[in-house]
Scaffold this active site. Structure first.
Site, PDB file in Angstrom:
ATOM      1  CG  LEU A  87      -2.037  -0.937   0.979  1.00  0.00           C
ATOM      2  CD1 LEU A  87      -2.661  -1.212   2.549  1.00  0.00           C
ATOM      3  CD2 LEU A  87      -3.035  -0.770   0.210  1.00  0.00           C
ATOM      4  CB  SER A  88       2.281   3.300  -1.598  1.00  0.00           C
ATOM      5  OG  SER A  88       1.335   4.140  -0.909  1.00  0.00           O
ATOM      6  CB  SER A  90       8.860   2.666   0.910  1.00  0.00           C
ATOM      7  OG  SER A  90       8.411   2.600  -0.260  1.00  0.00           O
ATOM      8  CB  SER A  91       5.906   6.488  -1.504  1.00  0.00           C
ATOM      9  OG  SER A  91       4.643   5.755  -1.483  1.00  0.00           O
ATOM     10  CB  ALA A  92       3.348   6.877   3.111  1.00  0.00           C
ATOM     11  CG  ASP A 135       2.508   3.896  -5.107  1.00  0.00           C
ATOM     12  OD1 ASP A 135       1.717   3.634  -5.963  1.00  0.00           O
ATOM     13  OD2 ASP A 135       3.346   2.999  -4.781  1.00  0.00           O
TER      14      ASP A 135
END
Length: 320
Positions: A87-88, A90-92, A135
């Protein structure tokens, strides 16, 4: 980090998980996607004054101390960002950190909203993460967003075209994820190389996936839920043909099959680890889904859609 000028002593931001509804993974291939942020999971970053640069892990979610080797192994197998649910996460974390820094240095008005996703992705690429912009756009903008990553736009503008949509256009959706999810960070690798090598099957299939997002924009705006369900299923079927079952993973495929077994539409939220489900037949079908997931050992929960997180200053920047 010492406080700068009149900056607040503590700055905290959240960035929410995202669901790729349609078009993924064509964002990595100059395609189109529709994605939205959800309140079921999020990453938060707090920036506090300090004489030294210190990264302080969360005491519960970012363990660096374990009771035993078994504890460490179990932790790595069962958990990660958002439970490793694709659910992304790392980018969050990077997105939330970027927002903190924009406010700390008071430069939010100087950094275009449209290029913030690229800044986030560039930081992740240094860690070896292979991904597209979808993302990061979803987490920067929040809410429901239609994205066009055509090469023409990227070359001309330096970024894609990102169009916020009304979240009320979305029907009720559900999330399925497994307790032992796959690693979404490795799924793109083989297909990306084949695309770069000019594999016509991959190129034409990615174009089909990108068109699904375009058709999906029309289906959402017209509230054509039957068409939306068909597009979600087609999106997954095309991904499966391109990547193959070995890459997608048996557990990920089983989650989709569990949802489809009760007549619901289903596809990956990203590259695996979680599935977005549309029970177009209503509450009775939702109950069948819940029973099927309980039997299969999957977690299922209603999706909480988060509205746009853009500030008035951000909106003014986009409009100009």
């Amino acid at each position: 980090m010492a406080a700068k000028g009149n900056a607040p002593r503590c700055i905290e931001h959240r960035a929410y998980a995202r669901v790729g509804l349609l078009g993924n993974p064509s964002d990595l291939y100059f395609g189109r996607t529709i994605s939205f942020s959800i309140g079921n999971f999020w990453a938060s970053v707090r920036l506090e004054p300090s004489e030294n640069l210190v990264i302080r892990p969360h005491p519960k979610h970012d363990l660096v101390s374990f009771d035993s080797l078994r504890h460490l192994v179990c932790r790595l197998q069962n958990e990660g960002y958002y439970g490793g649910a694709g659910l992304s996460g790392s980018s969050a974390i990077v997105c939330a950190a970027l927002n903190c820094l924009l406010d700390f240095y008071k430069v939010r008005h100087l950094v275009k909203v449209q290029i913030r996703p690229d800044l986030i992705l560039s930081a992740e690429r240094e860690l070896g993460i292979v991904a597209g912009l979808q993302d990061r756009v979803a987490q920067v903008y929040g809410g429901l967003v239609y994205m066009d990553f055509s090469k023409e736009n990227i070359d001309k503008l330096g970024h894609g075209i990102y169009i916020p949509m009304d979240i009320d256009l979305l029907p009720p959706l559900h999330l399925i994820y497994a307790e032992n999810p796959s690693d979404s960070g490795k799924v793109h690798s083989t297909v990306h190389k084949r695309w770069l090598d000019g594999d016509q099957f991959i190129i034409s299939s990615m174009e089909e996936v990108a068109k699904i997002a375009l058709d999906g924009h029309k289906a959402l705006t017209e509230r054509n839920n039957s068409e939306l369900a068909k597009l979600m299923n087609s999106n997954f079927d095309l991904r499966r043909k391109m990547f193959g079952d070995d890459v997608l993973g048996a557990l990920n495929i089983q989650m989709v099959a569990t949802a489809r077994g009760v007549g619901a539409a289903a596809k990956f939220t990203g590259s695996g680890g979680a599935v977005v489900v549309f029970c177009s037949e209503g509450p009775e079908q939702v109950k069948l889904l819940e029973d099927a997931c309980l039997k299969a050992g999957f977690v299922v929960q209603p999706i909480i859609v988060v509205p746009s997180v853009l500030t008035d200053e951000d909106l003014l920047m986009i409009s100009s």
